[in-house]
Design a protein around this motif. Sequence first.
Motif, PDB file in Angstrom:
ATOM      1  N   ASP A 155       5.974   5.296  -0.846  1.00 48.32           N
ATOM      2  CA  ASP A 155       5.125   4.119  -0.722  1.00 48.32           C
ATOM      3  C   ASP A 155       5.832   3.072   0.129  1.00 48.32           C
ATOM      4  O   ASP A 155       7.057   3.058   0.202  1.00 48.32           O
ATOM      5  N   ASP A 156       5.034   2.197   0.715  1.00 46.85           N
ATOM      6  CA  ASP A 156       5.581   1.136   1.551  1.00 46.85           C
ATOM      7  C   ASP A 156       6.064  -0.013   0.665  1.00 46.85           C
ATOM      8  O   ASP A 156       5.537  -1.119   0.724  1.00 46.85           O
ATOM      9  N   ALA A 157       7.041   0.274  -0.179  1.00 50.36           N
ATOM     10  CA  ALA A 157       7.550  -0.742  -1.111  1.00 50.36           C
ATOM     11  C   ALA A 157       9.027  -0.986  -0.817  1.00 50.36           C
ATOM     12  O   ALA A 157       9.788  -0.041  -0.603  1.00 50.36           O
ATOM     13  N   ALA A 158       9.396  -2.267  -0.821  1.00 50.84           N
ATOM     14  CA  ALA A 158      10.760  -2.640  -0.434  1.00 50.84           C
ATOM     15  C   ALA A 158      11.783  -2.266  -1.506  1.00 50.84           C
ATOM     16  O   ALA A 158      11.520  -2.348  -2.696  1.00 50.84           O
TER      17      ALA A 158
END
Lengths: 96, 483
Positions: free
Chosen positions: A65-68
């Motif tokens: 996922d595009d999660a930091a």
Amino acid sequence: MSAPSSIDVGYVAQLARLKLSEEETRRFQGQLEQIVRYIEQIRRLDVAGIEPTAHAVDRSNVTRDDAAAPSLSSEEALANAPVRANGLFMVPKVIE
Amino acid sequence: MNYEAVIGLEVHVQLRTRTKMFCGCENEFGAAPNTRTCPVCLGLPGALPTPNHAAIHLVALTGLMLGCEIAPRCKFDRKSYFYPDMPKNYQISQYDLPTCRGGGLEIMRESYPKDAQKKVVAGRYIRLVRIHLEEDVAKSFHFETASGIDFNRAGTPLMEIVTMPDLRSPEEAFAFLSTLKLVLLYGGVSDADMEKGQLRCDCNVSVRPVGQEELGTKVEIKNMNSISGVRRALAYEIERQTEMLRGGGRLTQETRRWDEAAGATFAMRGKEMAHDYRYFPEPDLLPVDTAAWLDDVRRRVPELPLARKRRFVEMLKVSDSNAGVLVADCALADWFEKAVKDVTNTQGVANLVVNDLLRELGAAGKGVTESPVAPEALGALVALTDAGRISSSQAKEVFVEMFRTGRAAAEIVTERGLEQVSDAGAIGKLCDEVLEGNAPIVVQIRAGNAKAVGNLVGQVMKLSKGKANPAMVNAVLHRKLGL
């Protein structure tokens, strides 16, 4: 596809940024030619109708996922830098 | 002999994701150097990449917007080379199975440089070869005796759009890039800010005698970072190549660098140093099957600027030039759509937005999203004009006041006594007064000079201090004169 069974070891070494002695160059010349000949055998097989393998493991779409996530601190990132200045890795001047 | 230029572009676009391509570091411009890094984007031994699916989706979305064929299966490859901005000595890219192939883009007329509108060729369609996904490299700073590297940019998702050699002039290249940038903004794919390096471009350019099918010797100009720079560099390079051939010289295939300050290109590396990237499949990454999620991405395809412009012209009766101005800024076009929601006179709204709103915003140094006038409030102003309560010139005056104070149109109209007089009795009286005082003109009109009525309409308007409904004045005068 053209199929040279000889290989330019000097050129390959240069691409890999390897410095070989004359003795090493001769030795690798023989070894690499063997490998190329082996590949030639595979090339003689009829592979028409066989789907190219993208990866030896038969899985796809392994993504995230595009999660930091946390990054390293500048101190940690630069820990192994031989030279640093103003938070930058300093390297010999790059001339293009 | 006359020569023509043949131009193809490789456009690099940083994708708008929260995090980098293969790690969870933030994808953010302007952070302190080397504060957005981890073992993956620093290229430390043993670190393993995991692809960001949002980035892959954005490439597919771009492909859908540009009419590309989306590969059912794509994969990543290693592109080997040595440079301090890429410490693992290879860049993860896509080689033989890119995410998108084919497609193209129709250049919008408005995208040509302002001073080159005469060079516009309507409906130019530029075909694409492919679009692939890769990782950006670190940023280098060159000092007197050393270079410094900041890895914050390393690993930023980077999309490369490769065109066919379909472009024929620097102006066309400029226009293509401008239209492309707009499409990318519409799709929310990238912020495409060239000053931040989010959109960069390599240009391949050659010249050949007009009529010759075969391509001339190609020169690549590397790493252009402004659209106007691309235009200038290409103009210089085409001139240089043409002069060389006219003088009987030969061109060499080479890479050149554009020096903005010098206004010239300079050779970088010759063909003898041609790169051999030794591409091979990235063993650390598995292939991507797009069918699993492509329908979700398909639903995200927005109406594109050119289609939106056509809709504004055909459905909302906006003039071609106004529509061009509106769609050139997605936020402005959105604002306009809100303003016309409950208004029949969509043209009137477009005129006020393009002329008056943009003028006031420009003077105040504000963007449309900061407008003190809400779109609905502008719609209400135009509704007052349509109902005949104020004239269109009064509407412009009221708008300036609305912008200054943020107040509603109706309030300003009442307070300033601007209400237009549409009362038949009152207008009749004014007309009588003017007719009495202008006997010679009335004689002319009766003698057949119908145009002179305009003079009388003007006088009635003046007498009413601009408040009389001009259409009614005109009708009443005609009736009284028996025309």
